[in-house]
Design an enzyme around this catalytic site. Structure first.
Site, PDB file in Angstrom:
ATOM      1  N   HIS A 185       0.794  -1.125   0.044  1.00 63.86           N
ATOM      2  CA  HIS A 185       0.142   0.013   0.107  1.00 63.86           C
ATOM      3  C   HIS A 185       0.863   1.072   0.012  1.00 63.86           C
ATOM      4  CE1 HIS A 185      -4.229  -1.286   0.707  1.00 63.86           C
ATOM      5  NE2 HIS A 185      -3.712  -2.229   0.596  1.00 63.86           N
ATOM      6  N   ASP A 215      -4.597   6.580   2.412  1.00 63.43           N
ATOM      7  CA  ASP A 215      -5.148   5.428   1.952  1.00 63.43           C
ATOM      8  C   ASP A 215      -6.465   5.545   2.236  1.00 63.43           C
ATOM      9  OD1 ASP A 215      -3.496   2.314   1.518  1.00 63.43           O
ATOM     10  OD2 ASP A 215      -5.826   2.611   2.257  1.00 63.43           O
TER      11      ASP A 215
HETATM   12  O1  LIG Z   1      -1.711  -6.237   4.676  1.00 56.50           O
HETATM   13  C1  LIG Z   1      -2.776  -6.628   4.906  1.00 56.50           C
HETATM   14  C2  LIG Z   1      -3.176  -6.957   6.234  1.00 56.50           C
HETATM   15  C3  LIG Z   1      -4.285  -7.375   6.488  1.00 56.50           C
HETATM   16  O2  LIG Z   1      -4.664  -7.728   7.638  1.00 56.50           O
HETATM   17  C4  LIG Z   1      -5.609  -6.962   5.757  1.00 56.50           C
HETATM   18  C5  LIG Z   1      -5.206  -6.614   4.534  1.00 56.50           C
HETATM   19  O3  LIG Z   1      -6.349  -6.163   3.646  1.00 56.50           O
HETATM   20  C6  LIG Z   1      -6.065  -5.727   2.388  1.00 56.50           C
HETATM   21  C7  LIG Z   1      -7.205  -5.620   1.583  1.00 56.50           C
HETATM   22  C8  LIG Z   1      -8.549  -5.821   2.193  1.00 56.50           C
HETATM   23  C9  LIG Z   1      -9.711  -5.760   1.570  1.00 56.50           C
HETATM   24  C10 LIG Z   1      -9.588  -5.058   0.189  1.00 56.50           C
HETATM   25  O4  LIG Z   1     -10.646  -5.149  -0.502  1.00 56.50           O
HETATM   26  C11 LIG Z   1      -8.478  -4.929  -0.460  1.00 56.50           C
HETATM   27  C12 LIG Z   1      -7.339  -5.263   0.151  1.00 56.50           C
HETATM   28  C13 LIG Z   1      -4.904  -5.308   1.743  1.00 56.50           C
HETATM   29  O5  LIG Z   1      -4.679  -5.035   0.839  1.00 56.50           O
HETATM   30  C14 LIG Z   1      -3.494  -5.414  -0.118  1.00 56.50           C
HETATM   31  O6  LIG Z   1      -3.708  -4.659  -1.199  1.00 56.50           O
HETATM   32  C15 LIG Z   1      -2.710  -4.774  -2.258  1.00 56.50           C
HETATM   33  C16 LIG Z   1      -2.941  -3.675  -3.318  1.00 56.50           C
HETATM   34  O7  LIG Z   1      -2.374  -2.781  -2.611  1.00 56.50           O
HETATM   35  C17 LIG Z   1      -3.343  -6.541  -2.917  1.00 56.50           C
HETATM   36  O8  LIG Z   1      -4.585  -5.959  -3.502  1.00 56.50           O
HETATM   37  C18 LIG Z   1      -3.354  -7.282  -1.725  1.00 56.50           C
HETATM   38  O9  LIG Z   1      -3.896  -8.690  -2.206  1.00 56.50           O
HETATM   39  C19 LIG Z   1      -3.869  -7.021  -0.588  1.00 56.50           C
HETATM   40  O10 LIG Z   1      -3.777  -7.953   0.548  1.00 56.50           O
HETATM   41  C20 LIG Z   1      -3.844  -5.671   2.819  1.00 56.50           C
HETATM   42  C21 LIG Z   1      -4.046  -6.379   4.015  1.00 56.50           C
END
Ligand SMILES: [O-]c1cc(O)cc2[o+]c(-c3ccc(O)cc3)c(O[C@@H]3O[C@H](CO)[C@H](O)[C@H](O)[C@H]3O)cc12
Ligand SMILES: O=c1ccn([C@@H]2O[C@H](COP(=O)(O)OP(=O)(O)O)[C@@H](O)[C@H]2O)c(=O)[nH]1
Length: 453
Positions: free
Chosen positions: A19, A118
């Site tokens: 992110h 964010d």
């Molecule tokens: O790093 C993370 C730790 C955590 O406990 C939860 C998340 O959730 C998400 C997320 C949740 C819901 C959603 O609709 C999107 C993302 C996280 O986002 C990460 O984003 C990345 C793109 O920047 C990518 O799509 C990853 O697959 C996601 O995990 C991070 C964490």
């Protein structure tokens, strides 16, 4: 473009997953377009060290990192649950960011003129209102996932009592008819709805209509129906990606020699494996993946971040030393760009999916959590540019079947044609007259405080 205003933009980063990196890329793009602006990049110390270590000081002259409390008590011993650090951080918000903002103003002597956060940080709405400045929310994942968070209450009410096996489709949401309840991130209809992270994301979905603009690292043409629906609900929806096409990095590091290794392989013959910055599959799945690659004699380049699990593959690594290459980290953009890469075996994190689309590489998806199930479903059922692993996890047979499908079947050819078409749309979007380029121009005006953006 003339950007007259002196301004001070505060960028608030979510320090987990991938992110903070795309947010810093966005801040650098904005700084390059509006050199009069100051930027304060407010993030935890650990995440700031990680993201700023990847760029040269000359690349962020008007961008100053500020460190905030990560919520971890002195001497805290972690349990090993990856969610623990996230929940400690969530408890520290928004006080830690308020302190960060005060520090940024004190150090620069410039009051904040725009809040860029964010999208998770729904409190940006109240902060912006209190400061009398625009709140720009930045969504680092796909438009589809932001949409399901905005429709969370509708989804819960519509599916209440109906959900048995999760196969119910979201045809009551524009652009979501192929999405099933089981594809959704936890916290919408399944999982712990009252967990702190899920409460945060639910509040995000409810608060985004207060944002001056929502910026997304995607492009409108990837899903016009969802884009138009979001535009009907929000003040300004600005798809400004794919970042790596719109603003390609000037250099990259290939310490493990991935590119020279790929140079010695035939066109579209190599399977590239990577599961992002957070995840490593469980031992049984690692072994199943290895068995399929070895039995099928598929050349592979494997980004294997958790070296503690490498011993699980000891025999495999020796036997396949001339077939494949295992490295701790790759220059993924350049690997996906290489003509020898024929398939991307991925967890379907959004940055990885977007980068694969931008380079025309079909995918084999094995989602683990968050938005990965959604992205995997879009890849397989909507865009038809790859497959999800049958049964949902890597077995030797499911992986073998997926490899054969992509490499050797007519469907594989269709996937390559479909992803080639999407790649072309992405290139047009970031072109001189493209939708993402126009949206970025609008975003610069909002961030720089120009009227009538
Ligand atoms: O790093 C993370 C730790 C955590 O406990 C939860 C998340 O959730 C998400 C997320 C949740 C819901 C959603 O609709 C999107 C993302 C996280 O986002 C990460 O984003 C990345 C793109 O920047 C990518 O799509 C990853 O697959 C996601 O995990 C991070 C964490
Ligand atoms: O060996 C690797 C593995 C991943 N990445 C980059 O790490 C990011 C992973 O982001 P994604 O959204 O796919 O997943 P997350 O890390 O959030 O789970 C992408 O930009 C990849 O290009 C990389 O550069 N080298």
């Amino acid at each position: 473009m003339q950007v007259p205003n002196e301004g001070h933009v505060a960028a608030l980063a979510f320090p987990f997953g991938t992110h903070a990196t795309p947010l810093l890329t966005l801040v650098r793009r904005l700084s390059a377009s509006a050199p009069n602006l100051k930027f304060s990049f407010i993030n935890t110390s650990k995440s700031n060290q990680k993201v700023f270590s990847k760029i040269k000081p000359n690349d962020y002259q008007n961008i100053k990192p500020f460190n905030v409390d990560d919520g971890v008590p002195e001497g805290h011993v972690f349990s090993g649950d990856p969610l623990e650090a996230v929940e400690l951080f969530l408890r520290a918000m928004p006080e830690n960011f308020k302190n960060g903002l005060e520090g940024a103003v004190a150090e620069t002597g410039a009051k904040i003129t725009c809040l860029l956060t964010d999208a998770f940080f729904w409190f940006g709405a109240d902060m912006g209102a209190e400061m009398g400045v625009p709140w720009v929310a930045f969504w680092t994942a796909a438009p589809c996932s932001i949409s399901v968070h905005m429709y969370t209450d509708v989804v819960r009410n519509t599916l209440k009592g109906k959900e048995e096996n999760g196969d119910e489709t979201l045809d009551f949401i524009p652009g979501m008819s192929a999405i099933r309840a089981k594809d959704l991130p936890a916290g919408i209809v399944h999982g712990k709805l009252e967990a702190p992270f899920n409460i945060m994301v639910h509040k995000m979905g409810q608060t985004l209509p207060r944002a001056t603009a929502l910026a997304i690292n995607s492009f409108e043409e990837i899903n016009p129906t969802i884009t138009n629906d979001l535009k009907s609900k929000l003040k300004m929806v600005l798809n400004i990606g794919p970042f790596d096409l719109a603003w390609p990095p000037k250099s990259f590091s290939d310490e493990s020699g991935c590119i020279p290794w790929l140079d010695n392989h035939d066109k579209a013959s190599v399977a590239y494996l990577s599961f992002g910055s957070l995840l490593t599959p469980q031992p049984n799945e690692l072994i199943a993946l290895a068995e399929a690659l070895e039995t099928q004699r598929v050349p592979f380049l494997w980004s294997f971040r958790d070296s503690s699990k490498l011993q699980l593959l000891e025999g495999f690594l020796e036997r396949t030393s001339t077939l494949g290459k295992v490295v701790p980290w790759t220059p993924q953009l350049q690997v996906l760009e290489h003509p020898s890469v024929g398939v991307f075996i991925t967890h379907a994190g959004w940055n990885s999916v977007s980068e694969s689309i931008a380079r025309g590489v079909p995918m084999i998806c094995r989602p683990f959590f968050a938005d990965q199930g959604l992205n995997s479903r879009l890849v397989e059922e909507v865009w038809k540019i790859g497959v999800s692993v049958e049964g949902g996890n890597f077995t030797k047979s499911a992986t073998t079947k997926a490899l054969e499908l992509v490499f050797s079947s007519g469907k594989g050819g269709e996937m390559r044609e479909n992803i080639g078409n999407l790649k072309q749309k992405a290139k047009i979007a970031v072109g001189s007259d493209g939708s993402s380029t126009k949206n970025f121009t609008s975003l610069v005006k909002v961030v720089a405080g120009c009227e009538n953006a």
